[in-house]
Design an enzyme around this catalytic site. Sequence first.
Site: not given
Length: 319
Positions: A18, A21, A136, A169, A174, A295
């Site tokens: 959730s 993305i 990505c 990000a 990460r 991305n």
Amino acid sequence: MAKSDLDTKKIKTAIIGSGNIGTDLMIKIAESSDVLEVGCVIGIDEASEGLAMARERGFATSHEGVEGAQKLDVWKDVKIVFDATSAYAHAKHDAICEAENKQMVDLTPAAIGPYCVPVVNMDAHLDAPNVNMVTCGGQATIPMVYAVSRVSDSVPYAEIVASVSSRSAGPGTRANIDEFTRTTAKGIEQVGGAQKGKAIIILNPAEPPMIMRDTVYALSVGGKEEDVRKSVANMVADVQAYVPGYRLKQEVQFESFTGNNKLHIPGLGTYEGTKVTIFLEVEGAGHYLPKYAGNLDIMTSAGMGTAEAIARKKFGAAA
């Protein structure tokens, strides 16, 4: 509101994750897919923004992971599951979905299933129980490597540098930096057609946030400059069909290495050929994420497009 006849023919999906993305994918499916519908959204933080938005839209949710989702009434009707979590968690999720015969579309760099880049090789993997959307950076750059390789005798080496805003990000990205570089490099080779691939990702903290930028270097042996230009332009147009913000930043650059000016690639050898340099920019559609997060948008767009093709072929969704 009662569902229309068209809605009843849609294929139910579940989204694991959730975060950025998963939430963007949820909105894309809900607002733009003719063949998919959101069955449930799965997370581990009950207070997450993504789960809150899912509940507001009337979708079933679980904050207890896939185990919690298995208790939902809608779970039995779910045919396609998107995983937008992490490479580490995906192995567990894949095992559960495989046991229950649910199709998996993997948006992590786990790469359990075959690599899938829609404009290059999607049709080859529509029967696979798990398809991997690479990364990505892979979705943005592998089409360009392939555009060079398909008009060359060979591409001994290709390298990509993906620069994204650090704001786009999240924790999952990460945590997957190492997997990103390995998976993207393999995708450059297995899908893009390069004999050796390398990938670099840069998280740029610039303010205001930068739009995703990608640089592709490919060594073409036997490719003609005009053929490469045309192939790249055609591939850009193909990607724009599902990511309108995908574009070249400038003309394709060429540098010739022949005769006494051969190109030495450390660890690989010395070559005669043409170094092709391609500069890309990827702007997002802005469904949920800011437009600079291209991305993430290219991942969710590629994932949804692949799932729609699977839904039509495997589950008989209306075209």
